[in-house]
Write a protein that holds these residues in place. Sequence first.
Motif: not given
Lengths: 489, 194, 458
Positions: C83-103
């Motif tokens: 069911w969640s395939v429709s929205v999973r990408r939005l969760g994946e976008f949330m990950l992309t901010g993690l690298p900057i959290m290291a800075i």
Amino acid sequence: MSAHAPVEEIGERPLLPPGTTFHDITEDVSRITENPAPRGWWILFMLALGLAGLLGAALTYLLTVGVGSWGNNSPVAWAWDITNFVWWIGIGHAGTLISAILFLFRQKWRTSINRFAEAMTIFAVMCAGIFPGIHTGRPWFDYYMFPLPNQMEMWPNFKSPLMWDIFAVSTYFTVSALFWFTGLIPDFATLRDRAKNPIRKWVYGFLALGWRGSNRHWRNYERAYLILAAISTPLVLSVHSIVSFDFATSVLPGWHTTIFPPYFVAGAVFSGFAMVLTLLLITRSVFGMHNLVTMKHLELMNKFMLATGTLVGYAYAMEFFIAWYSGNPYEWHVFRYNRLAGPWEGDNAGPLWWAYWAMISCNVLVPQLFWSKRMRTSIPVMFVASILINIGMWFERFVIIATSLHRDFLPSSWGYFSPTMIDIALYLGTFGLFFTLFLLFIRWIPMIAIAEVKGVLPQADPHYAPPPGSSSGGTDSVAPQGGAEVSHA
Amino acid sequence: MPKNNSRTVLALAEFQTSGDALHAAEKVRDAGYKRWDVHTPFPVHGMDDAMGLGQSHLGWIVFIMAATGCLGGFSMIMFMNGVNYPLIVGGKPAGAFLSMIPILFECTILLAGFGAVFGMLALNKLPQHHHPVFYSNRFEKCSDDHFYISIEADDPMFDPEKTADFLKSLTPSHLEIVEETVAPAPADKGGHHG
Amino acid sequence: MSATDTTVHTPDSYRLPTTGPWANAWKIALGIGVLGVALAALGWSMDSRRFAFSWLFAFMGVLTVGLGGIFFVFIQHLTASGWSVSVRRLGEFMLTGLPIMAILFLPVVPYTAELFEWDAHASHGDASHGDDNHGDGSHGDSGHGEGSAEAVNHGATHAVDKGVEQDHHTDASAPFHELHEELLAHKKPYLNKPFFLGRAAFYFLSWIALTLFFFVFSTRQDYSRDKSITALFQKASPAAAALFGITLTFAAFDWMMSMEPTWYSTIYGVYVFAGGAITSHAVVTLLALGLKKQGALGNVVHTEHFHDLGKMTFAFVVFWAYIAFSQLMLQWYASIPEEVAYYHQRWNVPGWKHVSLFLVLGHFLIPFLFMMSRNIKRRLSLLGVGSAWMLIMHMVDIYWFIMPNYDRSRFSPHWMDVACLLAVGGLYMTVVFAVMRRHSLVAVGDPRLSRAIHHVSG
């Protein structure tokens, strides 16, 4: 509809063999309750009955002589009694988990095993309930634990976690039994409709409450099922959490730790799944249910055990780390010397080190086998593993109780625990009670939820289009007879 | 047509697949029948809409029961440990709220569970072991693999012939007019069992 | 086979609109971030100790949202959810901010002595006044903070109890690290700066690896439609879950729990996880609502998915309450001094009691009653209100974890808290929104997409 067809490439498989019809399911499940019991059933039933007799004898002896006939002592005031209680109640958690949580998460594979697991829950809770009842020493005064006016004009102490237990376990038993019965109503109707013998028809008809598959009824029924699932989910979490409070509200090192509630729940689910698997593998081969309980079901259960076993391992690690991190020397002593240190550490070793290592090997290491697909699809491997996990989970409770108690704050009051024959007979006897009830259940009650399994077949979907080449069914096909014949009843 | 000592109580159309029953149900709904039902071996997805049924009201019953359980549990503990016999244990005040929560929770769930099961039975008017659909021998297959639509004779739109023709137009695999034996006299007895 | 599958979903079918609010979302986020950074820098020059606390609060608040994103993604694979395939990408976008959290973690590094008492202890050694002994560039600044000058004189331990009886301290006037010298020495093998930084590096590397793994392969599947990628995700998700669990737990221990180094709780990692899990579902809901409003998601995400997201948010709200209650009840009941100090700090200190009560109501009771109703979960505007509320409450929760340690004698909110939240949140969102511009908003290559579109929630 093709959108719902399994995608083979990502490992999706149909739950049941392709081509399974509604009637096949009715037939396969009902037959077990209709045919004479196979010889294997009788052998097991006699064994179970014998053990149940042992329980009766042990209880009689215990009530006559008193709890002094147990190995419990000071400082080990709780021992096998509470270990067995927690172990049985833990086993009783898989049933509600499978019927409630997996239902909420729409894990359709649960339908082949939920009835079975729910029955197991109810019987396990019965076995569990015996122990707190008798460990009071004078069980004829157990009514003091209930909020009833009594001759001492005192009320129960509601701040005691033992009181919380009374409420939690009795609520759990009641709601699980209601949930189980609700699920059974449509299946009793199936048995009623198939019954040839009038007594059989009357009994199942009585239990079916006049169920007629009405969609007006299904509407409320499905809502009731959903609500029961929704309230049972926090209930199942609460029960083992409250059991963990029995220990964790104390200040005893090894008992007082905040992760106990979720850790106990994970452990309960873990042991419950192991017990479901043990029983399922036996029943499946005795009654030949390979089409209803497929390798896919078994594999998923093994994955679940891997997950919960690893969660339990996480909790062990947290306890250990915080025992050191807290800087509390007593806490550290329990973990480091009462549990971890074995004979290889010479005098540092505690006398119960083997129990800790049995727990770690069975609960953390054994499930790691299931990372391998070959292991989790091998019946002998999973059978042995499920039994080892059950053993390991018994040891977990024993480790928590005995290793924390036997050498606590004052070395002058250190002690040891060894079980007596009555301890052992009571524990074995509860297996007798459990298996007697369980064998009666699989003989007389549909052990697989007929209506629910039908509901997950592909053709249950009203928009189902049969694969090309199949003749009947379909959304706009004309009924095979071409037209309707009218008859009068 | 009804024989002398019997009267029609139900028209029962049988279908082979859930899809057929669903589409037929939509037409019965659109035809305006009120006292009718679909009988299926398992809940069929989308059938509530096909029959024009709204949401079940069970949630309200459960909510009220749950609230009763919670408040009842609170009153019980407060009265017993706080008022009637104030009990201070472990340095916690007599009416300490935190240590009540486990029992409040269990009381809430217990009554909610009663509400769900007994509320469901009450809304469904079960147990009811007697119902005209059971007169039909074919109906025994309803709990196996067949799907049925029943229209009761006391539906205002029910007409033995027209209703039978209407049901026939839905291409059922079988159509049955269920009749009930009436005691010879007085003629009207035993009409309604629903 | 079925007529419902005629729609062809290409990687270009679901793109961020080139007009409307979403087109410039990343610029707006960048503007907020830059404004926040400027304000935070101003605050830093005025009171560097407060800056450190505010920054850590903002950092943890945003980080736990991003980590919740990892959970959101791997749990879908772990449970093989269609069911969640429709929205999973939005969760994946949330990950992309993690690298900057290291800075964004870097500003914490020089201030460990102000933030963490175990480090104050370490850097002060035997000196009673450690302002001069700070390593790592925190020297000097801490002495200038006017509001906290008194506390700093006690070696950044602010055991100055203005009218609050701290009965767990034998001598309330002595600095914390002197009172607990033995305990802190015991913990030194774990709580020391080199190991602390080494662990932080390990956490960030793990999270960046998980981000790359889940995001790169998933976006690649948009084009290749390679079903083996889904199989790979399902195979790898248990290991990802294990790595996530360990890193999240110890990050929570390191960056929040060790602020009160004598306090401990085995459930703490689960507690922090629960908050992140709520928030990730709330954020996915908000993103989906915002994108759907602009028509960017077509018919891929509809009420049924929102209903399910609402149910998950609701479930984790209950889970959070369960975990929070377990910790509170057990520590309250046992009353072990090292443990109850935590709740003493958050209940008996003026002001914090109200924050604690606000959490009980706002993080549990109100959303519990609000989100319980099926109708509310299916009314998108109300669901949006609930989700936004949970996001705010998550920040309050993190604030409640961290800020009592700033001043142990009172509740002391500061404008820099908001400034730092704008800075960290703005920069995190800049990255997320910028990445969103370059990728499909829906995982169109997932073989279960059409099933997700036809999903009906219960």
